[in-house]
Design a protein around this motif. Sequence first.
Motif, PDB file in Angstrom:
ATOM      1  N   PHE A  23       0.820  -1.218   0.000  1.00 39.84           N
ATOM      2  CA  PHE A  23       0.000   0.000   0.000  1.00 39.84           C
ATOM      3  C   PHE A  23       0.845   1.255   0.000  1.00 39.84           C
ATOM      4  N   ALA A  24       0.299   2.297  -0.591  1.00 40.38           N
ATOM      5  CA  ALA A  24       0.940   3.606  -0.621  1.00 40.38           C
ATOM      6  C   ALA A  24       0.854   4.250   0.761  1.00 40.38           C
ATOM      7  N   ASP A  25       1.695   5.246   0.976  1.00 40.97           N
ATOM      8  CA  ASP A  25       1.749   5.935   2.267  1.00 40.97           C
ATOM      9  C   ASP A  25       0.552   6.846   2.518  1.00 40.97           C
ATOM     10  N   GLU A  26      -0.220   7.172   1.478  1.00 39.89           N
ATOM     11  CA  GLU A  26      -1.296   8.154   1.593  1.00 39.89           C
ATOM     12  C   GLU A  26      -2.544   7.646   2.318  1.00 39.89           C
ATOM     13  N   CYS A  27      -2.602   6.369   2.634  1.00 36.22           N
ATOM     14  CA  CYS A  27      -3.841   5.822   3.200  1.00 36.22           C
ATOM     15  C   CYS A  27      -3.596   5.100   4.522  1.00 36.22           C
ATOM     16  N   PRO A  42       3.116   4.614  -8.058  1.00 41.16           N
ATOM     17  CA  PRO A  42       2.876   3.568  -9.060  1.00 41.16           C
ATOM     18  C   PRO A  42       3.225   2.177  -8.520  1.00 41.16           C
ATOM     19  N   GLY A  43       2.384   1.203  -8.834  1.00 41.72           N
ATOM     20  CA  GLY A  43       2.621  -0.162  -8.401  1.00 41.72           C
ATOM     21  C   GLY A  43       2.139  -0.475  -7.000  1.00 41.72           C
ATOM     22  N   ARG A  44       1.525   0.490  -6.346  1.00 39.17           N
ATOM     23  CA  ARG A  44       0.992   0.287  -4.990  1.00 39.17           C
ATOM     24  C   ARG A  44      -0.522   0.456  -4.983  1.00 39.17           C
ATOM     25  N   ALA A  45      -1.147  -0.093  -3.954  1.00 40.15           N
ATOM     26  CA  ALA A  45      -2.595   0.049  -3.778  1.00 40.15           C
ATOM     27  C   ALA A  45      -2.878   1.183  -2.801  1.00 40.15           C
ATOM     28  N   SER A  46      -4.141   1.580  -2.760  1.00 41.47           N
ATOM     29  CA  SER A  46      -4.574   2.645  -1.867  1.00 41.47           C
ATOM     30  C   SER A  46      -6.037   2.431  -1.509  1.00 41.47           C
ATOM     31  N   THR A  47      -6.453   3.019  -0.402  1.00 42.06           N
ATOM     32  CA  THR A  47      -7.869   3.001  -0.044  1.00 42.06           C
ATOM     33  C   THR A  47      -8.554   4.280  -0.524  1.00 42.06           C
ATOM     34  N   VAL A  48      -7.794   5.187  -1.131  1.00 39.89           N
ATOM     35  CA  VAL A  48      -8.338   6.419  -1.695  1.00 39.89           C
ATOM     36  C   VAL A  48      -8.918   6.087  -3.076  1.00 39.89           C
ATOM     37  N   PRO A  49     -10.226   6.319  -3.301  1.00 38.55           N
ATOM     38  CA  PRO A  49     -10.840   5.960  -4.581  1.00 38.55           C
ATOM     39  C   PRO A  49     -10.098   6.549  -5.781  1.00 38.55           C
ATOM     40  N   ASN A  50      -9.855   5.684  -6.767  1.00 38.02           N
ATOM     41  CA  ASN A  50      -9.170   6.075  -7.995  1.00 38.02           C
ATOM     42  C   ASN A  50      -9.545   5.052  -9.061  1.00 38.02           C
ATOM     43  N   GLY A  51     -10.576   5.323  -9.825  1.00 41.83           N
ATOM     44  CA  GLY A  51     -11.019   4.378 -10.844  1.00 41.83           C
ATOM     45  C   GLY A  51     -11.820   3.235 -10.242  1.00 41.83           C
ATOM     46  N   LYS A  52     -11.708   2.061 -10.884  1.00 42.58           N
ATOM     47  CA  LYS A  52     -12.465   0.893 -10.430  1.00 42.58           C
ATOM     48  C   LYS A  52     -11.870   0.284  -9.167  1.00 42.58           C
ATOM     49  N   CYS A  53     -12.743  -0.257  -8.338  1.00 44.77           N
ATOM     50  CA  CYS A  53     -12.321  -0.992  -7.138  1.00 44.77           C
ATOM     51  C   CYS A  53     -11.693  -2.303  -7.592  1.00 44.77           C
ATOM     52  N   LEU A  54     -10.534  -2.638  -7.018  1.00 41.46           N
ATOM     53  CA  LEU A  54      -9.821  -3.856  -7.382  1.00 41.46           C
ATOM     54  C   LEU A  54     -10.086  -5.009  -6.426  1.00 41.46           C
ATOM     55  N   GLY A  55     -10.608  -4.715  -5.247  1.00 44.28           N
ATOM     56  CA  GLY A  55     -10.850  -5.759  -4.261  1.00 44.28           C
ATOM     57  C   GLY A  55     -11.075  -5.164  -2.888  1.00 44.28           C
TER      58      GLY A  55
END
Length: 78
Positions: A23-27, A42-55
């Motif tokens: 995960f990215a540091d922003e969340c 880039p290459g990290r996940a986040s809980t901040v909405p950005n496009g489609k939910c991945l899981g």
Amino acid sequence: DILVIQDDLDLPVALVGKVPVLFADECMPSFGDRIYLSKTMPGRASTVPNGKCLGKIIDKVKDLEQKSTILCSVRINF
């Protein structure tokens, strides 16, 4: 399932299943949160909405931000 390519420039890609996610540091991730691609890392996940939910996050460990990877259930529809 994870696809692993044997090249230094390629990264493992999860298409579906339970996978460890960086995960990215922003969340501030927590159990049950939806995951998206990070806008800032880039290459990290986040809980901040950005496009489609991945899981969703399925890791029930306390203090998830202290872990290097967090277990998530991933399902990408094409």
